[in-house]
Design a protein around this motif. Structure first.
Motif, PDB file in Angstrom:
ATOM      1  N   GLU A 268       0.833  -1.195   0.000  1.00 49.35           N
ATOM      2  CA  GLU A 268       0.000   0.000   0.000  1.00 49.35           C
ATOM      3  C   GLU A 268       0.875   1.256   0.000  1.00 49.35           C
ATOM      4  OE1 GLU A 268      -3.810   1.643   2.508  1.00 49.35           O
ATOM      5  OE2 GLU A 268      -2.168   0.732   3.656  1.00 49.35           O
ATOM      6  N   CYS A 269       1.908   1.278   0.808  1.00 51.57           N
ATOM      7  CA  CYS A 269       2.806   2.433   0.881  1.00 51.57           C
ATOM      8  C   CYS A 269       3.589   2.635  -0.415  1.00 51.57           C
ATOM      9  CB  CYS A 269       3.773   2.290   2.055  1.00 51.57           C
ATOM     10  SG  CYS A 269       2.970   2.449   3.657  1.00 51.57           S
ATOM     11  N   MET A 270       3.865   1.553  -1.118  1.00 55.70           N
ATOM     12  CA  MET A 270       4.555   1.652  -2.405  1.00 55.70           C
ATOM     13  C   MET A 270       3.619   2.133  -3.513  1.00 55.70           C
ATOM     14  SD  MET A 270       6.695  -1.928  -2.230  1.00 55.70           S
ATOM     15  CE  MET A 270       7.134  -1.926  -3.942  1.00 55.70           C
ATOM     16  N   ARG A 271       2.325   2.213  -3.183  1.00 56.00           N
ATOM     17  CA  ARG A 271       1.289   2.569  -4.155  1.00 56.00           C
ATOM     18  C   ARG A 271       1.302   1.618  -5.347  1.00 56.00           C
ATOM     19  NH1 ARG A 271       1.642   9.145  -4.029  1.00 56.00           N
ATOM     20  NH2 ARG A 271       1.082   9.333  -1.847  1.00 56.00           N
ATOM     21  N   ALA A 272       1.456   0.344  -5.035  1.00 58.64           N
ATOM     22  CA  ALA A 272       1.462  -0.685  -6.077  1.00 58.64           C
ATOM     23  C   ALA A 272       0.065  -0.811  -6.679  1.00 58.64           C
ATOM     24  CB  ALA A 272       1.897  -2.020  -5.482  1.00 58.64           C
ATOM     25  N   ASP A 273       0.021  -0.964  -7.987  1.00 59.74           N
ATOM     26  CA  ASP A 273      -1.260  -1.167  -8.679  1.00 59.74           C
ATOM     27  C   ASP A 273      -1.690  -2.631  -8.625  1.00 59.74           C
ATOM     28  OD1 ASP A 273      -1.530   1.507  -9.461  1.00 59.74           O
ATOM     29  OD2 ASP A 273      -0.229   1.175 -11.189  1.00 59.74           O
ATOM     30  N   GLY A 274      -0.757  -3.518  -8.306  1.00 58.96           N
ATOM     31  CA  GLY A 274      -1.040  -4.942  -8.219  1.00 58.96           C
ATOM     32  C   GLY A 274       0.191  -5.683  -7.741  1.00 58.96           C
ATOM     33  N   ALA A 275       0.003  -6.942  -7.388  1.00 56.08           N
ATOM     34  CA  ALA A 275       1.117  -7.744  -6.879  1.00 56.08           C
ATOM     35  C   ALA A 275       0.937  -9.202  -7.273  1.00 56.08           C
ATOM     36  CB  ALA A 275       1.209  -7.623  -5.355  1.00 56.08           C
ATOM     37  N   ILE A 276       2.062  -9.848  -7.533  1.00 61.35           N
ATOM     38  CA  ILE A 276       2.063 -11.291  -7.763  1.00 61.35           C
ATOM     39  C   ILE A 276       2.835 -11.925  -6.614  1.00 61.35           C
ATOM     40  CG2 ILE A 276       2.751 -13.187  -9.270  1.00 61.35           C
ATOM     41  CD1 ILE A 276       2.612 -11.227 -11.631  1.00 61.35           C
ATOM     42  N   PHE A 277       2.194 -12.858  -5.930  1.00 57.37           N
ATOM     43  CA  PHE A 277       2.820 -13.570  -4.826  1.00 57.37           C
ATOM     44  C   PHE A 277       3.233 -14.962  -5.302  1.00 57.37           C
ATOM     45  CE2 PHE A 277       0.608 -11.518  -0.893  1.00 57.37           C
ATOM     46  CZ  PHE A 277       0.869 -10.261  -1.384  1.00 57.37           C
ATOM     47  N   SER A 278       4.303 -15.468  -4.745  1.00 55.80           N
ATOM     48  CA  SER A 278       4.731 -16.830  -5.035  1.00 55.80           C
ATOM     49  C   SER A 278       5.176 -17.475  -3.728  1.00 55.80           C
ATOM     50  CB  SER A 278       5.893 -16.815  -6.040  1.00 55.80           C
ATOM     51  OG  SER A 278       6.267 -18.124  -6.381  1.00 55.80           O
ATOM     52  N   CYS A 279       4.733 -18.699  -3.504  1.00 56.64           N
ATOM     53  CA  CYS A 279       5.026 -19.396  -2.243  1.00 56.64           C
ATOM     54  C   CYS A 279       5.725 -20.706  -2.536  1.00 56.64           C
ATOM     55  CB  CYS A 279       3.716 -19.657  -1.500  1.00 56.64           C
ATOM     56  SG  CYS A 279       3.893 -20.491   0.080  1.00 56.64           S
ATOM     57  N   ASN A 280       6.889 -20.895  -1.956  1.00 56.17           N
ATOM     58  CA  ASN A 280       7.629 -22.133  -2.110  1.00 56.17           C
ATOM     59  C   ASN A 280       7.395 -22.982  -0.855  1.00 56.17           C
ATOM     60  OD1 ASN A 280       9.351 -24.129  -2.944  1.00 56.17           O
ATOM     61  ND2 ASN A 280      11.208 -23.053  -2.379  1.00 56.17           N
TER      62      ASN A 280
END
Length: 162
Positions: A58-70
């Protein structure tokens, strides 16, 4: 089924991460950064680290995010909560996981963007064991492109709502 040879991400995988390559090469998106988060042991710490992921994006003002979990199982507690903590801040998320969201040990209403990438289910033996081919079941270029395309769709839907 546990985490075995086919699910291990090698050093080469990290140096040439297909997800980072797909996002950084796409002219329509701006890669702001990569957040690496471990999976704490205590539940309080899991929720704290997940909240920090959401706040950071939110602070980065990201328009979207992709998460990856190993990982699977216990790792999905903080993973699912990080997805929720990000989406409640109006940042669309697409997540990559070895197993479908319906199999996570915890559930929430924000797991609609989880893409499963476990590829060797048809190659498993009768006992349900995974294959022993190193890195056979890690994120590849096709998985990365699918995640990026899905994220772009979620971001467009958000723009249309506002």
């Amino acid at each position: 089924m546990g985490i075995g040879t086919s699910m291990k991400e090698t050093s080469l995988h990290y140096y040439r991460d297909p997800l980072v390559e797909a996002v950084s090469e796409d002219p329509e998106v701006n890669l702001r950064g990569i957040i690496i988060v471990g999976s704490p042991d205590k539940n309080e710490d899991k929720y704290l680290s997940a909240e920090r992921v959401g706040v950071s994006l939110e602070c980065m003002r990201a328009d979207g995010a992709i998460f990856s979990c190993n990982g699977i199982g216990n790792n999905h507690v903080d993973y699912a909560h990080a997805i929720e903590a990000t989406e409640v801040r109006d940042v669309p998320v697409v997540a990559l996981s070895m197993c479908p969201a319906k199999d996570f040990v915890v559930q929430n209403d924000h797991l609609d963007g989880v893409l499963s990438y476990y590829k060797a289910i048809d190659k498993m033996g009768q006992d349900g064991d995974e294959t022993t081919v190193l890195a056979e079941n890690t994120v590849n270029k096709l998985d990365a492109r699918k995640a990026l395309a899905m994220l772009k769709l979620k971001m467009r839907k958000k723009e249309q709502r506002h």
